[in-house]
Design an enzyme around this catalytic site. Structure first.
Site, PDB file in Angstrom:
ATOM      1  N   GLU A 198      61.258  51.968  23.990  1.00  0.00           N
ATOM      2  CA  GLU A 198      61.016  50.990  25.053  1.00  0.00           C
ATOM      3  C   GLU A 198      61.548  51.496  26.393  1.00  0.00           C
ATOM      4  OE1 GLU A 198      60.919  46.880  22.401  1.00  0.00           O
ATOM      5  OE2 GLU A 198      62.821  47.571  23.248  1.00  0.00           O
ATOM      6  N   GLU A 244      39.695  40.046  18.445  1.00  0.00           N
ATOM      7  CA  GLU A 244      38.561  39.870  17.530  1.00  0.00           C
ATOM      8  C   GLU A 244      38.432  40.993  16.532  1.00  0.00           C
ATOM      9  OE1 GLU A 244      34.505  40.340  19.076  1.00  0.00           O
ATOM     10  OE2 GLU A 244      35.360  41.232  20.884  1.00  0.00           O
ATOM     11  N   LYS A 295      65.287  43.297  29.340  1.00  0.00           N
ATOM     12  CA  LYS A 295      64.492  44.493  29.039  1.00  0.00           C
ATOM     13  C   LYS A 295      62.994  44.197  29.121  1.00  0.00           C
ATOM     14  CE  LYS A 295      64.102  45.546  24.835  1.00  0.00           C
ATOM     15  NZ  LYS A 295      64.525  45.843  23.451  1.00  0.00           N
ATOM     16  N   TYR A 302      63.333  51.505  18.365  1.00  0.00           N
ATOM     17  CA  TYR A 302      62.623  50.659  19.334  1.00  0.00           C
ATOM     18  C   TYR A 302      63.286  50.679  20.704  1.00  0.00           C
ATOM     19  CZ  TYR A 302      66.046  46.845  18.767  1.00  0.00           C
ATOM     20  OH  TYR A 302      67.195  46.086  18.758  1.00  0.00           O
ATOM     21  N   HIS A 322      34.808  36.599  21.207  1.00  0.00           N
ATOM     22  CA  HIS A 322      34.333  37.751  21.979  1.00  0.00           C
ATOM     23  C   HIS A 322      34.242  37.402  23.470  1.00  0.00           C
ATOM     24  CE1 HIS A 322      32.167  41.503  22.526  1.00  0.00           C
ATOM     25  NE2 HIS A 322      31.266  40.837  23.242  1.00  0.00           N
ATOM     26  N   CYS A 364      70.815  39.311  23.537  1.00  0.00           N
ATOM     27  CA  CYS A 364      69.409  39.094  23.863  1.00  0.00           C
ATOM     28  C   CYS A 364      69.224  38.611  25.296  1.00  0.00           C
ATOM     29  CB  CYS A 364      68.799  38.091  22.894  1.00  0.00           C
ATOM     30  SG  CYS A 364      67.053  37.754  23.218  1.00  0.00           S
ATOM     31  N   CYS A 391      66.931  41.841  24.951  1.00  0.00           N
ATOM     32  CA  CYS A 391      65.485  41.660  24.949  1.00  0.00           C
ATOM     33  C   CYS A 391      64.928  40.947  26.175  1.00  0.00           C
ATOM     34  CB  CYS A 391      65.037  40.941  23.676  1.00  0.00           C
ATOM     35  SG  CYS A 391      66.138  39.666  23.080  1.00  0.00           S
TER      36      CYS A 391
END
Length: 449
Positions: free
Chosen positions: A183, A443, A51, A179, A438, A43, A48
């Site tokens: 990616e 939302e 990356k 993934y 908002h 990682c 991760c």
């Protein structure tokens, strides 16, 4: 009682091994950690973290274009310096590597920067031949990228090598559709490469909700990414000019400058000596463990990707924590693998938690689905025809939210809070009772129809 060198010997200083070592040492155990490469694991060093930094860098390609619609005088051509980004990313990796190393040392655990293999139920052998004994051995060696078995596979690279490229290729073929493949497809495309994704089946991102991954496929093709489905490698030939010609089933050969294998990850158990202690492996080479992370050898445990349960860094960390608390902290702890959120940092990203619509229909029978298909406000002003899709899957009998799946800008940041709600068993009515914030994209989660 036997006299051991250590209470705990951890093989592997990735996220899971580091957490287990640190917590066990804090509970008073005498701990050693062996790491053959760099402290931090996949990682931090080659996964991760670096990356995600490349993903951030890639986003500027479109952000700079969009900025003109917001009044910024951005030149038509903006030069991209790969070496600058690469050096900064690797410097950050060095910083985190040092921080991880300090964390282990400050906790009182010993770091041994050598490869260690198991040579008995309570013994490990270091690369220099030194043998160490421990009452408990923890296997936390992670996994490595799988490479297809085909002629010329030595000409391809894996995600391990991506961060050390001399330059961005003009044309790249990425094998896989999970993934990692999606990616890096987004990253290389935004850096100016022509990207071809090759996959042995007809679908991308198996395991994610069908509508969400179909939307990603649609957007990716609209951006210019090329897909080759139902394709398996027949061979890779390197020409005199250095270009690679990839032959595949069902399609014409493709000539590119680089081939990236992103076809899954396999546990790092080969040559680890686990057979010497009677540790059972499954058909993928993963260590077989029980709910307490104990292998078939009572003194040997395993956590993280090497067990091939859920290959995610936060899971490895939780398993490391649970292991240390159980054995040394007097806390009965098990990891709950239900409702684990996940994200793909594609372009745009997707995120999800809980059951997909298909899984919910199969498991529950009666299902209600609510969704919002909208154009993010930023995309409207930027004149970018790219739509987000949010989807909520509910138990038709109880109104309980059993899954949330999303694609659009920043959805990985939104899904974390949504995962808390799904984990807590909240209902659609409770989402509806919450006042919308908002104007935000988040939302839409309380406005789904």
């Amino acid at each position: 009682m036997p006299d051991y060198d250590y209470d705990l010997f951890v093989i592997g200083a990735g996220s899971g091994g580091t957490r287990a070592a640190r917590v066990a040492a804090a509970h008073g155990a005498k701990v050693a950690v062996a790491e053959e490469y760099r402290v931090g694991g996949t990682c931090v060093i080659r996964g991760c973290v670096p990356k995600k930094l490349l993903v951030y860098g890639a986003h500027f390609a479109e952000d700079l274009k969009d900025a003109r619609r917001f009044g910024w005088q951005v030149p038509d051509t903006c030069a991209f310096d790969w070496t600058c980004l690469q050096e900064n990313v690797l410097a950050e990796v060095d910083r985190i590597n040092a921080a991880y190393t300090d964390t282990i040392g400050n906790a009182g655990a010993e770091i041994i920067l050598q490869r260690a293999t198991v040579s008995g139920a309570n013994e490990v052998t270091l690369a220099d031949g030194t043998k160490k004994t421990a009452k408990v051995i923890l296997i936390a060696v992670g996994a490595h990228p799988a490479v297809p078995d085909c002629p010329g596979s030595e000409h391809g690279i894996t995600s391990n090598e991506v961060f050390h490229l001399d330059a961005i290729p003009k044309r790249i073929l990425i094998a896989g559709a999970g993934y990692i493949a999606n990616e890096f497809a987004g990253i290389f495309h935004q850096f100016g490469a022509h990207v071809t994704l090759m996959n042995r089946s007809k679908e991308i991102l198996r395991g994610y909700d069908l509508q969400i991954r179909d939307r990603l496929l649609q957007i990716s093709m609209m951006k210019g990414l090329e897909f080759k489905f139902d394709a398996t490698f027949q061979g890779i030939e390197k020409g005199d000019d250095g270009c690679l010609t990839v032959s595949m089933s069902g399609h014409d050969p493709v000539t590119v400058d680089m081939v990236l294998f992103a076809t899954g990850r396999l546990p790092n158990t080969a040559g680890l000596g686990l057979d010497s202690a009677g540790v059972a492996l499954d058909d993928k080479g993963a260590v077989v463990v029980d709910a307490d992370n104990r292998s078939t050898c009572p003194s040997i445990y395993a956590i993280g990707d090497v067990t091939n349960r859920i290959q995610l860094t936060p899971i490895a960390i939780r398993e490391g924590q649970a292991f240390a608390d159980n054995l040394y902290g007097g806390k009965a702890t098990t990891v709950d693998y239900d409702c684990v959120p996940s994200a793909v940092f594609s372009h745009p990203p997707i995120a999800g938690v809980g059951l997909t619509e298909a899984e919910a229909r199969q498991k529950l029978g009666s299902v209600k689905v609510y969704s919002s298909d909208f154009r993010p406000m930023k995309n409207v002003l930027a004149n970018r025809d790219e739509r987000a899709l949010y989807k909520m899957v509910c138990d038709g009998e109880t109104d309980r939210v059993v899954g949330i799946h999303m694609i659009g800008p920043d959805v990985p940041e939104i899904i974390q809070a949504a995962a808390v709600a799904v984990k807590a068993g909240l209902t659609k009515a409770q989402f509806d009772d919450t006042v919308a914030l908002h104007p935000t994209m988040a939302e839409e989660l309380v406005l789904l129809k």
